[in-house]
Structures are given as C-alpha cells and as structure tokens.
Design a protein around this motif. Structure first.
Motif, PDB file in Angstrom:
ATOM      1  N   GLY A 189       0.825  -1.196   0.000  1.00  0.00           N
ATOM      2  CA  GLY A 189       0.000   0.000   0.000  1.00  0.00           C
ATOM      3  C   GLY A 189       0.862   1.249   0.000  1.00  0.00           C
ATOM      4  N   SER A 190       0.204   2.394  -0.051  1.00  0.00           N
ATOM      5  CA  SER A 190       0.935   3.661  -0.097  1.00  0.00           C
ATOM      6  C   SER A 190       1.735   3.925   1.175  1.00  0.00           C
ATOM      7  N   ASP A 191       1.379   3.228   2.257  1.00  0.00           N
ATOM      8  CA  ASP A 191       2.120   3.387   3.503  1.00  0.00           C
ATOM      9  C   ASP A 191       3.339   2.470   3.572  1.00  0.00           C
ATOM     10  N   GLY A 192       3.569   1.717   2.505  1.00  0.00           N
ATOM     11  CA  GLY A 192       4.727   0.835   2.459  1.00  0.00           C
ATOM     12  C   GLY A 192       4.521  -0.502   3.131  1.00  0.00           C
TER      13      GLY A 192
ATOM     14  N   THR B 184      -7.923  -2.156  -3.886  1.00  0.00           N
ATOM     15  CA  THR B 184      -8.043  -0.704  -4.091  1.00  0.00           C
ATOM     16  C   THR B 184      -6.915   0.063  -3.419  1.00  0.00           C
ATOM     17  N   GLU B 185      -6.157  -0.594  -2.555  1.00  0.00           N
ATOM     18  CA  GLU B 185      -5.098   0.078  -1.809  1.00  0.00           C
ATOM     19  C   GLU B 185      -3.708  -0.176  -2.380  1.00  0.00           C
ATOM     20  N   ILE B 186      -3.622  -0.896  -3.488  1.00  0.00           N
ATOM     21  CA  ILE B 186      -2.307  -1.219  -4.046  1.00  0.00           C
ATOM     22  C   ILE B 186      -1.614   0.048  -4.545  1.00  0.00           C
ATOM     23  N   ASP B 187      -0.371   0.188  -4.142  1.00  0.00           N
ATOM     24  CA  ASP B 187       0.501   1.223  -4.696  1.00  0.00           C
ATOM     25  C   ASP B 187       1.386   0.518  -5.726  1.00  0.00           C
ATOM     26  N   TYR B 188       1.059   0.685  -6.989  1.00  0.00           N
ATOM     27  CA  TYR B 188       1.745  -0.067  -8.033  1.00  0.00           C
ATOM     28  C   TYR B 188       3.205   0.345  -8.166  1.00  0.00           C
ATOM     29  N   GLU B 189       3.514   1.605  -7.898  1.00  0.00           N
ATOM     30  CA  GLU B 189       4.898   2.045  -7.994  1.00  0.00           C
ATOM     31  C   GLU B 189       5.747   1.375  -6.923  1.00  0.00           C
TER      32      GLU B 189
END
Length: 522
Positions: A155-158, A169-174
């Motif tokens: 997720g965006s929180d690592g 919906t919480e996946i941070d693809y980068e």
C-alpha cells in the motif's frame, strides 16, 4: 537471478551444480543409441491445464461426450499415464508443487487459493525453482497465463497488503513493482501472467516481466460477460480490473504470447534451448469458450471449452513443427487437480459425461477424483509412441525428471517430493516396478493422503474437501463406513471406487502407513 547460485551447497564461489556438456553424455541414458548430442539439449514445453479432470479427454474416457483429437494425438505420439496425480486438490498448492517439486505442507503455511492482493508467494526467496534450475543449465525460460502462487503487494504506507478484494483498491503499483516474488524473480526470463485465477478472482490485470502495464482501476461486473446455458458464468467474482482485460479470450491471449516467445527465441537464439510453460484458464470456472468455439461440440459450453483447449494445444504443437524444433522438444501436458464440483455435476446431468473419469470425488476432495489427472509426454526419438503407463507419478516429479533430462545434479534438500521418471519415459523400467516408494497428496483443507502401491490411506474422515451434505452433492454421497473411523484405508486395485474402508480390518497396514506419513511430514 540472485548473485549467489541457489544450487551452491558450500561457498558461493564453489558451486557444486555441474553441467557437463560433452558430445557423448548430455543425458545419462543406458541404451547406446539414446545419447543426446552435447549441443542439442531438448527444448521443454509444459501445457498446464486448470481443473481438467481424468475423464475430460477422449483418450482417457471412452464415453467422453466430445472428442479431443489433438490431445489424443499427443498421447499417441508419446506416453500417457493412467496413475498420475496432482500434489493438491486445489490450484495454488499444486502450482507450488510444479515449481518446487514439493508438497505445500513443506512451506509451513496453510493450503489456500490466493485471491485479491494476497501473498506472499509460496515460493521463498531461497527456494530453487524448476525455472531457476533450467535457467542455470543454459535454458531460456518463460511462462504465460495463470501464476496464482501468491504475490507481495504494498500500500501507499509501504506496508504489505494481506489479501482480500478490498485490498486491491489500496495497491501502490509504484511501490509494488517490479514484483519481488513474481515469475521473473523465480527463474523466468520472460513472463506474461495473471496474479490469480484469470477469470474468477480479482485482481484482474496482467503482469509482464514483473511490471503492471495497466493497473486495475475499473469495476468489473459479471453481467457484462456471456452466460452460456444460463449457468456457466458461475464463479465469476466481481471486483477490480484493468481496462482492456480479456475474459472470454483469455487462453487465446496466453497461447498467442507463447507463440510470440517461441518465434522470437528461435529467430534470435536458435542454439539455446527453451523452457516454456503455458498455464491455462481452461477448464476453470467460469466457462467462457471463445466465440469461434461456441457450439463446436454437442456437449454444451464446457464441452466447447475443452475443445478450445484441445485446438489451441494442437495449434501450438503444429507451430513447433513450423519452427523446425518439434523433433527436439519434450512436451508435457498435465492438469492441476480434478474437475470443479458444479462442472462435474452439470456435465453428468446434462451430457452424461463424467469429468472425473469414474473415480470417486472431484476438485477439493482427497478421493481419487480430486487429484488423479491426465498427464502425457511426447519426446520424439526418446519416448516410444503409443505407450500407456500405470507408473505412479505426481506433478512434483516433473522437477527431478527435467533435472535428469538437463543432466543437473541437485542438492539433497531440493524437490523433496519429486522422483526422477526419466527411466520410465525411456522404457527402462519393468512394468511391475514402481519408481515411487510412496506418494503424498493434500486435499482442500491440507489434509493428507498417502499411497504405497495399491494401498491408499486418507488421514481424515469424509472427502477432505467438499461437503456432501450440500444439496447438489447429496446424490454422490456414499453413506459408508468411512465416517466410522478417524481415517480411511482402501486397496485401489480391489476397490478403485474407495467404497470399502479397511481402517480396522487391515489395521497393521494402516498403522504402517500412518507411521510413514508421520515420519515424512514431521
């Protein structure tokens, strides 16, 4: 590829993994005329079907409701196994077995089919995979289709996401790519895969060489898909998909990608052997045959679906001939477990077709129908055509068999549930001799089944998977003695339908098998 060879058993600078390419000995073959030239190691192609039962091919089932001529031709050109098994009765653990040569209990994790953004992979970073083994033996490696071994998403929180459809919906693809436990970190040079079941379980997107070209940012609604027969769209979960994601022509895409790889590889590196895996959607739910195959059989949508797999396989094998590599390619066709429950029921009711091939049970069950699967291999010049083998064999055995084909010496602690079947392929084993002293399989809940010769012990009551009190399955429930004891013991030669539980009657044999199972598992 990691900087330290995973085949090293001592210091990284002294790899005991030795590949001896000499003109007289690429493969240890007893017969003098069966020596592989050093500069021509065989190409290897695995076609790994999904939920295809023992009775789903006409070469295995005289009463098959349709014909599978291309797969029948594959069987006629090589060897067809009648006692072949998947290591598990569901897909993700079976795929672990193919990739690692081991049963999933060796991971210390529960038996599960991954959904959503779930992971991490069953394959640990220090596991030697079948692809890494062949990659380090000089092969160009590739996989196309269904991966479904679990993946690590952030997720965006690592923080790592732990699965479920909401997490998608919480996946941070980068942050998540390149995927740390995707195919390209497990020994594959090239890959084009889906994370889960391609048309059943969101997340619906493609992963190409560890990257996600198009994120899943659209909602999928099942009513946008065909519903053949008013019921065969069953088990298509709604969730998030990438724009342009293909449901109906999923396998056409996978086979196209495989052909593109073969074309490119043969043109650019004709002297390098390839190892390619195409992992299909067919015949997993939902049943969505491509338009050109709809109505191609008299056995409804699922018959059409299997006919599509048969045709796509035949086209791919013809492509090997067009490329001039057929004579030096070992082809393996296998399935990950038995047929899906509702598929089995509907095909019996509507078309008098038994996808389980007459065996008791189906997908998820510890009975034979859950894990006895079709397996065929063709290798011109090495496997005599038209052979039918009753050698006990498991998907896990592909690992050590290919290691022998590639003349790879494996470390002792690798592929612990794999046995080398090359002598059987080459016709060097007498009919009465079993290469395997025993075989372990696991059902849906991870419970164990153990084979020794004709004897089979199930370390659980009931099916180990499906609930036969459920209304659709009630007609196939056998109210017998298997529920009177904490386990089940059958002699498959005398009782192939597993109907007479010998748990108490053959107590000595049962205790012997219980002790062996305990020693292996512990």
């Amino acid at each position: 590829m990691p900087s330290t060879c995973r085949l090293c058993v001592s210091a990284p600078t002294r790899c005991r993994f030795t590949i001896v390419f000499t003109v007289i000995s690429f493969l240890a073959v007893v017969s003098a005329h069966q020596v592989i030239a050093a500069d021509e190691p065989p190409n290897i192609l695995i076609i790994y079907a999904d939920d295809l039962g023992y009775g789903d091919l006409s070469s295995y089932n005289e009463s098959c409701a349709y014909e599978t001529p291309h797969l029948d031709q594959l069987a006629a050109a090589g060897i067809r196994f009648t006692d072949a098994h998947s290591p598990s009765t569901i897909c993700s653990p079976s795929r672990y077995g193919l990739m690692s040569g081991q049963c999933v209990f060796r991971t210390g994790r529960r038996s599960t089919a991954f959904e959503g953004a779930s992971g991490p992979s069953y394959l640990k970073p220090d596991d030697l995979t079948i692809a890494e083994m062949l990659q380090q033996a000089g092969y160009k490696t590739a996989i196309f289709g269904k991966w479904h071994l679990g993946l690590t998403w952030y997720g965006s929180d690592g923080k790592q996401l732990r699965g479920g459809f909401k997490d998608v919906t919480e996946i941070d693809y980068e942050r998540s790519t390149p995927l740390i436990d995707g195919p390209n970190n497990q020994g594959f040079d090239e890959s084009f895969v889906t994370p889960n079941c391609p048309t059943t379980d969101p997340l619906y997107l493609y992963i190409e060489n560890g990257m996600v070209p198009v994120p899943a940012n659209q909602r999928h609604k099942r009513d946008t898909l065909p519903n053949p027969g008013g019921k065969w769209r069953w088990d298509n979960d709604e969730g998030w998909k990438a724009p342009g994601y293909e449901f109906v022509e999923a396998d056409i895409l996978f086979f196209d990608k495989t052909r593109e790889f073969l074309d490119r590889h043969v043109q650019e590196s004709p002297d390098q052997p390839f190892f390619a895996v195409v992992s299909t959607q067919i015949a997993h739910a939902p049943v969505l045959p491509a338009n050109q195959f709809s109505g191609s059989t008299q056995a409804g949508a699922r018959g059409d679906f299997v006919a599509e797999l048969d045709t796509l396989t035949g086209d791919l094998l013809d492509h090997l001939k067009e490329l001039g590599v057929d004579d030096n390619t070992l082809v393996i066709f296998n399935s990950d477990n038995g047929p899906e429950t509702m598929h089995t029921i509907w095909m019996r009711e509507d078309h008098q077709h038994d996808a389980a091939g007459g065996w008791r049970g189906m997908k998820r069950d510890g009975w034979e129908g859950g894990h006895r699967v079709p397996m065929m291999m063709k290798w011109p010049g090495y496997i005599s055509p038209g052979r039918v083998s009753d050698q006990l064999i498991n998907t896990t055995d592909i690992f050590k068999t290919l290691a022998a084909v590639a003349n790879v010496e494996l470390p002792e602690k690798v592929a612990l549930d794999s046995f080398n079947m090359l002598p059987e392929l080459l016709g060097q084993v007498s009919e009465e001799k079993s290469i395997r002293p025993h075989m372990i399989t696991q059902s849906f809940r991870g419970e164990f089944q153990l084979r020794i010769g004709d004897w089979k012990y199930l370390d659980h009551t009931g099916s180990g998977g499906n609930n036969y009190d459920d209304r659709p399955l009630q007609p196939y429930a056998k109210k017998g003695s298997e529920s009177d004891f904490p386990g089940q013991l059958y002699n498959l030669k005398q009782d192939p339908m597993e109907s007479s539980n010998l748990y108490e009657q053959e107590a000595e044999k049962r205790k012997e098998m219980q002790a062996l199972l305990k020693s292996i598992v512990e």
